[in-house]
Write a protein that holds these residues in place. Structure first.
Motif, mmCIF file in Angstrom:
data_model
loop_
_atom_site.group_PDB
_atom_site.id
_atom_site.type_symbol
_atom_site.label_atom_id
_atom_site.label_comp_id
_atom_site.label_asym_id
_atom_site.label_seq_id
_atom_site.Cartn_x
_atom_site.Cartn_y
_atom_site.Cartn_z
ATOM 1 N N ALA A 170 23.176 26.380 -26.418
ATOM 2 C CA ALA A 170 24.054 25.273 -26.791
ATOM 3 C C ALA A 170 25.149 25.747 -27.734
ATOM 4 C CB ALA A 170 23.229 24.163 -27.450
ATOM 5 N N SER A 171 24.791 26.567 -28.702
ATOM 6 C CA SER A 171 25.775 27.060 -29.664
ATOM 7 C C SER A 171 25.222 28.283 -30.356
ATOM 8 C CB SER A 171 26.118 25.991 -30.702
ATOM 9 O OG SER A 171 26.915 26.548 -31.734
ATOM 10 N N ILE A 172 25.994 29.356 -30.380
ATOM 11 C CA ILE A 172 25.558 30.575 -31.060
ATOM 12 C C ILE A 172 25.421 30.327 -32.552
ATOM 13 C CG2 ILE A 172 27.852 31.516 -31.529
ATOM 14 C CD1 ILE A 172 24.878 33.542 -30.209
ATOM 15 N N LYS A 173 26.166 29.332 -33.082
ATOM 16 C CA LYS A 173 26.126 29.056 -34.515
ATOM 17 C C LYS A 173 24.788 28.469 -34.943
ATOM 18 C CE LYS A 173 31.124 28.303 -34.954
ATOM 19 N NZ LYS A 173 32.188 27.333 -35.326
ATOM 20 N N SER A 174 24.051 27.885 -34.005
ATOM 21 C CA SER A 174 22.771 27.271 -34.341
ATOM 22 C C SER A 174 21.607 28.250 -34.212
ATOM 23 C CB SER A 174 22.519 26.060 -33.442
ATOM 24 O OG SER A 174 22.378 26.462 -32.087
ATOM 25 N N SER A 175 21.899 29.511 -33.964
ATOM 26 C CA SER A 175 20.848 30.492 -33.745
ATOM 27 C C SER A 175 20.427 31.154 -35.058
ATOM 28 C CB SER A 175 21.317 31.556 -32.764
ATOM 29 O OG SER A 175 22.333 32.352 -33.335
ATOM 30 N N TYR A 176 19.337 31.917 -34.957
ATOM 31 C CA TYR A 176 18.775 32.633 -36.096
ATOM 32 C C TYR A 176 18.724 34.124 -35.785
ATOM 33 C CZ TYR A 176 17.248 28.066 -37.804
ATOM 34 O OH TYR A 176 17.214 26.776 -38.252
ATOM 35 N N ILE A 177 18.413 34.898 -36.813
ATOM 36 C CA ILE A 177 18.231 36.345 -36.691
ATOM 37 C C ILE A 177 16.838 36.683 -37.212
ATOM 38 C CG2 ILE A 177 18.981 38.604 -37.559
ATOM 39 C CD1 ILE A 177 21.813 37.538 -37.646
ATOM 40 N N GLY A 178 16.125 37.515 -36.481
ATOM 41 C CA GLY A 178 14.817 37.973 -36.928
ATOM 42 C C GLY A 178 14.868 39.440 -37.311
ATOM 43 N N VAL A 179 14.221 39.800 -38.417
ATOM 44 C CA VAL A 179 14.143 41.196 -38.849
ATOM 45 C C VAL A 179 12.716 41.493 -39.287
ATOM 46 C CG1 VAL A 179 16.569 41.393 -39.541
ATOM 47 C CG2 VAL A 179 14.871 40.644 -41.219
ATOM 48 N N LYS A 180 12.329 42.751 -39.202
ATOM 49 C CA LYS A 180 10.986 43.146 -39.654
ATOM 50 C C LYS A 180 10.973 44.581 -40.120
ATOM 51 C CE LYS A 180 7.823 45.225 -37.647
ATOM 52 N NZ LYS A 180 7.236 45.190 -36.292
ATOM 53 N N SER A 181 9.990 44.887 -40.972
ATOM 54 C CA SER A 181 9.724 46.260 -41.398
ATOM 55 C C SER A 181 8.292 46.318 -41.900
ATOM 56 C CB SER A 181 10.683 46.691 -42.515
ATOM 57 O OG SER A 181 10.367 48.000 -42.976
ATOM 58 N N HIS A 182 7.671 47.470 -41.754
ATOM 59 C CA HIS A 182 6.373 47.691 -42.375
ATOM 60 C C HIS A 182 6.578 48.314 -43.754
ATOM 61 C CE1 HIS A 182 4.227 47.940 -38.194
ATOM 62 N NE2 HIS A 182 4.624 46.723 -38.504
ATOM 63 N N PHE A 183 5.631 48.004 -44.662
ATOM 64 C CA PHE A 183 5.693 48.529 -46.026
ATOM 65 C C PHE A 183 4.337 49.082 -46.437
ATOM 66 C CE2 PHE A 183 9.267 45.647 -45.988
ATOM 67 C CZ PHE A 183 10.219 46.282 -46.788
ATOM 68 N N ILE A 207 -1.752 44.475 -41.939
ATOM 69 C CA ILE A 207 -2.065 44.999 -40.609
ATOM 70 C C ILE A 207 -2.873 46.277 -40.758
ATOM 71 C CG2 ILE A 207 -0.056 43.928 -39.516
ATOM 72 C CD1 ILE A 207 1.348 46.674 -39.689
ATOM 73 N N GLU A 208 -3.116 46.945 -39.645
ATOM 74 C CA GLU A 208 -3.971 48.130 -39.649
ATOM 75 C C GLU A 208 -3.374 49.247 -40.501
ATOM 76 O OE1 GLU A 208 -1.132 48.809 -36.196
ATOM 77 O OE2 GLU A 208 -2.180 47.108 -37.102
ATOM 78 N N GLY A 209 -4.238 50.146 -40.967
ATOM 79 C CA GLY A 209 -3.788 51.321 -41.706
ATOM 80 C C GLY A 209 -3.343 51.048 -43.130
ATOM 81 N N GLY A 210 -3.723 49.904 -43.694
ATOM 82 C CA GLY A 210 -3.336 49.580 -45.057
ATOM 83 C C GLY A 210 -1.878 49.193 -45.205
ATOM 84 N N LEU A 211 -1.189 48.923 -44.096
ATOM 85 C CA LEU A 211 0.221 48.552 -44.146
ATOM 86 C C LEU A 211 0.381 47.029 -44.171
ATOM 87 C CD1 LEU A 211 1.708 51.059 -41.521
ATOM 88 C CD2 LEU A 211 1.474 51.350 -43.994
ATOM 89 N N VAL A 212 1.582 46.608 -44.512
ATOM 90 C CA VAL A 212 1.919 45.185 -44.524
ATOM 91 C C VAL A 212 3.173 44.982 -43.681
ATOM 92 C CG1 VAL A 212 2.707 43.255 -45.954
ATOM 93 C CG2 VAL A 212 0.860 44.734 -46.762
ATOM 94 N N ASN A 213 3.111 44.022 -42.779
ATOM 95 C CA ASN A 213 4.276 43.673 -41.968
ATOM 96 C C ASN A 213 5.082 42.602 -42.686
ATOM 97 O OD1 ASN A 213 5.991 43.450 -39.609
ATOM 98 N ND2 ASN A 213 4.927 41.529 -39.171
ATOM 99 N N ALA A 214 6.363 42.870 -42.882
ATOM 100 C CA ALA A 214 7.283 41.888 -43.455
ATOM 101 C C ALA A 214 8.241 41.464 -42.349
ATOM 102 C CB ALA A 214 8.049 42.474 -44.627
ATOM 103 N N SER A 215 8.179 40.199 -41.966
ATOM 104 C CA SER A 215 9.069 39.703 -40.914
ATOM 105 C C SER A 215 9.749 38.440 -41.413
ATOM 106 C CB SER A 215 8.294 39.425 -39.625
ATOM 107 O OG SER A 215 7.247 38.508 -39.850
ATOM 108 N N ALA A 216 11.038 38.335 -41.129
ATOM 109 C CA ALA A 216 11.827 37.214 -41.637
ATOM 110 C C ALA A 216 12.590 36.543 -40.516
ATOM 111 C CB ALA A 216 12.804 37.704 -42.711
ATOM 112 N N LEU A 217 12.710 35.232 -40.602
ATOM 113 C CA LEU A 217 13.570 34.451 -39.725
ATOM 114 C C LEU A 217 14.672 33.861 -40.595
ATOM 115 C CD1 LEU A 217 13.927 33.294 -36.799
ATOM 116 C CD2 LEU A 217 12.841 31.219 -37.680
ATOM 117 N N LEU A 218 15.920 34.180 -40.262
ATOM 118 C CA LEU A 218 17.039 33.861 -41.141
ATOM 119 C C LEU A 218 18.158 33.184 -40.370
ATOM 120 C CD1 LEU A 218 17.194 37.391 -42.786
ATOM 121 C CD2 LEU A 218 16.011 35.386 -43.713
ATOM 122 N N ALA A 219 18.790 32.219 -41.013
ATOM 123 C CA ALA A 219 20.033 31.694 -40.472
ATOM 124 C C ALA A 219 21.050 32.826 -40.427
ATOM 125 C CB ALA A 219 20.541 30.552 -41.350
ATOM 126 N N ARG A 220 21.927 32.791 -39.444
ATOM 127 C CA ARG A 220 22.877 33.898 -39.274
ATOM 128 C C ARG A 220 23.663 34.179 -40.544
ATOM 129 N NH1 ARG A 220 24.062 35.636 -34.211
ATOM 130 N NH2 ARG A 220 26.158 36.218 -34.860
#
Length: 381
Positions: A170-183, A207-220
């Motif tokens: 409907a509109s690219i302006k109404s979309s979000y961006i997802g990002v992730k990284s392990h720490f 998550i496995e191996g003593g790591l932590v997943n950081a994932s974010a959902l963000l407005a553009r």
């Protein structure tokens, strides 16, 4: 004469790999295709909800997944921008498990069952013919055409014009961006932490191996303002929630685990069939606050697999398959999607989020029922 496959599954993520394994288990000549190379890191909460357990058993992959070293998760802790928090128990033990590990295990399960896997292959066209479908593919400069009696689309939320399941945004302006990284270096309880701030939220999952997943959902706009690299974006938005900023202050990013996806469109209505059966995110984009995207991908495969088997045995017409599968998807997903969208709206509203922790303390059973409403029921119930 060119060999005709029984089934071609387009997309080798959770849903695609699971149904390829299920069909190969039944003895069908099955090919699993994906345009990406594996193993790979993908933007995902990396959280298998308690409700996924019954589906894993139905697909015959519970034991192989259980041995991957997951972290067990018992609760969800929600931390708002001004520091208030609310904590909710899960209706059982969830698993924190990276997509890098999970996808590899599902591919191996499909291969062990007899399916074939091709990655780095882009599907450019799917054509209906008398005996089934012609699938046009491209790998580098090589162009190929193969034939299959049935084709199942599990290519995720990719919006590819000209292929089944495409819906013009409907509109690219109404979309979000997802990002992730392990720490590394984040001490976690058996809990998922969700941090809210202006422009989105970020979840931490062990998550496995003593790591932590950081994932974010963000407005553009929030992502663009925060930084130009994935780690810069995560660091930038973390400053909008003091407790999250402190949580990540001494964390060490695991290089090579960063991933991003855009655009992300929320609240798409389920579309189970568009010339082909659609699985997982190809059928609908789950509101991330449902926390059930991986479980729903598995569930769509479990619902479709027996119907595909009956169709290949000529016990079910294509029209009856479509009707049965569409009905199943609507029945199973309608309630979680509706309540997940409400939850997404409640937590995303600054005014409402200020009183949510107090409301949860005053009426804990009501808060738990709201969360339960976003969950799938056990498979087969």
């Amino acid at each position: 004469m060119t060999r005709i496959l029984d089934a071609a599954v387009l997309g080798a993520g959770i849903a695609g790999s699971s149904i390829a394994k299920a069909l190969a288990d039944k003895g069908w000549d099955t090919l699993l295709l994906d345009r990406q190379s594996f193993p790979r890191h993908k933007v995902c909460g990396e959280f298998l909800s308690p409700e996924s357990q019954s589906t894993l058993h139905a697909l015959g992959i519970a034991d192989s997944i259980a041995g991957l070293g997951h972290c067990e998760v018992e609760r969800v802790r929600i931390i708002f921008e001004k520091g208030s928090e609310m904590e909710l128990p899960l209706p059982g033990h969830a698993w924190g498990l990276s997509r890098y590990t999970l996808d590899s295990a599902l591919h191996l399960a499909a291969l062990d069952a007899g399916a074939k896997l091709q990655t780095g292959v882009t599907v450019t066209d799917v054509q209906k013919v008398n005996r089934g479908y012609l699938i046009h593919t491209k790998r580098g400069s090589d162009i190929s055409v193969m034939e299959a009696r049935t084709v199942i689309a599990a290519w995720g939320a990719s919006q590819r014009s000209g292929l089944p399941g495409y819906r013009r945004p409907a509109s690219i302006k109404s979309s979000y961006i997802g990002v992730k990284s392990h720490f590394r270096g984040i001490a976690m309880e058996p809990v998922i932490e969700l941090y809210f701030f202006r422009g989105g939220y970020l979840g931490l999952c062990p998550i496995e191996g003593g790591l932590v997943n950081a994932s974010a959902l963000l407005a553009r706009e929030a992502a663009v303002d925060a930084g130009k690299t994935i780690l810069a974006i995560i660091s930038g938005v973390a400053k909008r929630n003091a407790r999250l900023h402190e949580r990540l202050r001494f964390a060490e990013p695991v290089l090579g685990t960063q991933a991003a996806v855009a655009p992300v469109f929320l609240n798409r209505k389920p579309l189970a069939w568009d010339g082909l059966p659609l699985l997982g995110d190809a059928a609908t984009m789950i509101p991330p606050l449902c926390g059930d995207g991986m479980s729903m991908a598995l569930r769509s495969a479990a619902l479709c697999a027996p119907l595909a088997d009956r169709f290949l045995r000529e016990e079910l017409s294509l029209a009856d398959w479509q009707q049965s599968f569409t009905g199943s998807i609507n029945r199973e997903f309608k309630r979680p999607l509706r309540w997940g969208s409400l939850l997404q709206w409640l937590f995303g509203s600054p005014m409402l989020s200020n009183w949510l922790p107090n409301a949860a303390r005053l009426a804990p059973s009501l808060a738990q029922e709201l969360v339960h409403a976003t969950r799938l029921k056990p498979f087969g119930s």
